[in-house]
Scaffold this motif. Structure first.
Motif, short mmCIF file in Angstrom:
data_model
loop_
_atom_site.label_atom_id
_atom_site.label_comp_id
_atom_site.label_asym_id
_atom_site.label_seq_id
_atom_site.Cartn_x
_atom_site.Cartn_y
_atom_site.Cartn_z
N THR A 261 -7.32 14.30 8.51
CA THR A 261 -7.05 13.53 7.53
C THR A 261 -6.56 11.99 7.58
O THR A 261 -7.10 11.27 6.73
CB THR A 261 -5.54 14.24 6.86
N GLU A 262 -6.05 11.54 8.65
CA GLU A 262 -5.52 10.34 8.93
C GLU A 262 -6.85 9.39 8.99
O GLU A 262 -6.91 8.23 8.44
CB GLU A 262 -4.58 10.13 10.10
N GLU A 263 -7.89 9.81 10.04
CA GLU A 263 -9.15 9.24 10.04
C GLU A 263 -9.96 9.11 8.74
O GLU A 263 -10.47 8.10 8.69
CB GLU A 263 -9.82 9.91 11.21
N THR A 264 -10.02 9.97 8.01
CA THR A 264 -10.59 9.88 6.84
C THR A 264 -10.14 8.97 5.82
O THR A 264 -10.74 8.10 5.19
CB THR A 264 -10.76 11.31 5.96
N VAL A 265 -8.57 8.81 5.67
CA VAL A 265 -8.22 8.14 4.98
C VAL A 265 -8.42 6.54 5.58
O VAL A 265 -8.62 5.61 4.61
CB VAL A 265 -6.36 8.15 4.71
N ALA A 266 -8.24 6.32 6.59
CA ALA A 266 -8.47 5.21 7.28
C ALA A 266 -9.89 4.56 7.06
O ALA A 266 -10.21 3.35 6.66
CB ALA A 266 -8.27 4.98 8.87
N ALA A 267 -11.07 5.39 6.98
CA ALA A 267 -12.35 5.29 6.96
C ALA A 267 -12.41 4.83 5.39
O ALA A 267 -13.33 3.74 5.15
CB ALA A 267 -13.20 6.26 7.38
N LEU B 159 -25.00 16.57 -7.06
CA LEU B 159 -24.42 15.92 -8.24
C LEU B 159 -23.27 15.13 -7.40
O LEU B 159 -22.82 14.01 -7.64
CB LEU B 159 -23.77 17.00 -9.04
N TYR B 160 -22.90 15.66 -6.25
CA TYR B 160 -21.83 14.87 -5.68
C TYR B 160 -22.22 13.44 -5.28
O TYR B 160 -21.63 12.62 -5.14
CB TYR B 160 -21.29 15.65 -4.31
N ARG B 161 -23.38 13.40 -4.61
CA ARG B 161 -23.96 12.39 -4.06
C ARG B 161 -24.41 11.18 -5.24
O ARG B 161 -24.13 10.12 -4.93
CB ARG B 161 -25.37 12.85 -3.06
N ARG B 162 -24.88 11.76 -6.25
CA ARG B 162 -25.45 10.88 -7.48
C ARG B 162 -24.06 10.33 -7.99
O ARG B 162 -24.16 9.11 -8.53
CB ARG B 162 -26.18 11.66 -8.47
N LEU B 163 -23.04 10.84 -8.23
CA LEU B 163 -21.93 10.56 -8.80
C LEU B 163 -20.96 9.60 -7.85
O LEU B 163 -20.33 8.69 -8.39
CB LEU B 163 -21.12 11.80 -9.20
N ALA B 164 -21.19 9.63 -6.62
CA ALA B 164 -20.35 8.78 -5.73
C ALA B 164 -20.49 7.29 -5.70
O ALA B 164 -21.68 6.93 -5.67
CB ALA B 164 -20.37 9.42 -4.27
N ASN B 165 -19.54 6.46 -5.76
CA ASN B 165 -19.51 5.15 -5.44
C ASN B 165 -19.49 4.80 -3.81
O ASN B 165 -20.02 3.93 -3.22
CB ASN B 165 -18.47 4.28 -6.10
N LEU B 166 -18.89 5.72 -3.38
CA LEU B 166 -18.65 5.89 -1.59
C LEU B 166 -18.84 7.43 -1.48
O LEU B 166 -18.21 8.23 -1.96
CB LEU B 166 -17.21 5.29 -1.28
N THR B 167 -19.25 7.46 -0.16
CA THR B 167 -19.58 8.75 0.42
C THR B 167 -18.88 8.61 1.93
O THR B 167 -19.22 7.88 2.71
CB THR B 167 -20.77 9.25 0.76
N ILE B 168 -17.88 9.47 2.47
CA ILE B 168 -17.15 9.64 3.65
C ILE B 168 -17.55 10.70 4.36
O ILE B 168 -17.18 11.88 3.62
CB ILE B 168 -15.64 9.32 3.30
N ASP B 169 -18.26 10.73 5.42
CA ASP B 169 -18.63 11.89 6.31
C ASP B 169 -17.16 12.48 7.04
O ASP B 169 -16.93 11.67 7.99
CB ASP B 169 -19.82 11.65 7.17
N THR B 170 -16.79 13.51 6.58
CA THR B 170 -15.40 13.98 7.08
C THR B 170 -15.63 14.95 8.15
O THR B 170 -14.54 15.67 8.74
CB THR B 170 -14.56 14.51 6.13
N ALA B 171 -16.81 15.37 8.38
CA ALA B 171 -17.15 16.48 9.34
C ALA B 171 -16.22 16.26 10.74
O ALA B 171 -15.60 17.41 11.22
CB ALA B 171 -18.51 16.58 9.58
N SER B 172 -15.97 15.21 11.21
CA SER B 172 -15.47 14.98 12.63
C SER B 172 -14.12 14.18 12.32
O SER B 172 -13.78 13.88 13.48
CB SER B 172 -16.14 14.44 13.63
N LEU B 173 -13.77 13.92 11.18
CA LEU B 173 -12.53 13.21 11.08
C LEU B 173 -11.22 13.93 10.50
O LEU B 173 -11.26 15.03 9.82
CB LEU B 173 -12.86 12.21 10.06
#
Length: 204
Positions: free
Chosen positions: A185-191, A169-183
């Motif tokens: 908070t700052e890096e996630t926002v930048a990506a 459901l998360y994948r189907r609904l998303a316009n964008l997907t950000i892999d946060t496993a190794s990021l």
């Protein structure tokens, strides 16, 4: 100011704040993902970068109902909570220039998915990470004083099953997907901001 935004690298912070411009056709950014995905921390920092408002949907539900989410579940059951959730989501999506963090179970409800898909100028972003990473984050967060307990994680196998059921459901609904496993908070926002610069609205 949220503690997450108080970075020692002042130049980087100022640069991010001045260049963080979402596409002109977007007025709402909605963050989805499982517990531990960082929807609230990322959402607050993202809103700060954009100069937008931030709203946590669970907190919004609590303010409208005058009860905590666990109290709503205990007193009225999940169906009643989901009804309140859909009403709160519809209200939140009526705002402009807002970053909205959803509860982990919100995408399971068809009404919520339709609201997100059919509201113009809205992008839904899935903060993705493997279940072990999310579980470890939640365990670490629970060690912090004042952190709200997560009873849904008391049984790891049940939590894993819930994650597996929600992932499509998360994948189907998303316009964008950000892999946060190794990021961070700052890096996630930048990506996320980098991806938004090339985002195109979903055809309806």
């Amino acid at each position: 100011m949220n503690a997450q935004t108080a970075e020692p690298d002042t130049i980087q912070t100022i640069e991010s704040a001045t260049t963080a411009m979402p596409p002109a056709h977007l007025q709402r950014l909605v963050l989805t993902g499982f517990m531990g995905a960082g929807k609230t921390t990322v959402g607050r920092l993202l809103a700060d970068r954009l100069g937008w408002d931030f709203l946590d949907l669970d907190a919004y539900i609590e303010s409208r109902a005058g009860l905590s989410v666990p109290s709503i579940f205990a007193a009225h059951g999940e169906p009643h909570f989901r009804k309140l959730e859909s009403q709160a989501l519809a209200s939140a999506l009526g705002r402009d220039k807002i970053v909205l963090a959803l509860g982990g179970g919100a995408p399971e409800v068809l009404t919520n998915r339709l609201l997100l898909e059919q509201t113009p100028a809205t992008a839904t972003i899935f903060l993705d990470a493997p279940f072990p990473t999310l579980y470890d984050r939640c365990v670490m967060q629970s060690l912090n004083p004042g952190t709200t307990a997560r009873p849904n994680l008391a049984d790891p196998a049940l939590a894993q099953a819930r994650f597996n059921a929600r992932l499509p459901l998360y994948r189907r609904l998303a316009n964008l997907t950000i892999d946060t496993a190794s990021l961070s908070t700052e890096e996630t926002v930048a990506a996320l901001l980098g991806r938004l610069r090339t985002h195109r609205p979903r055809r309806r």
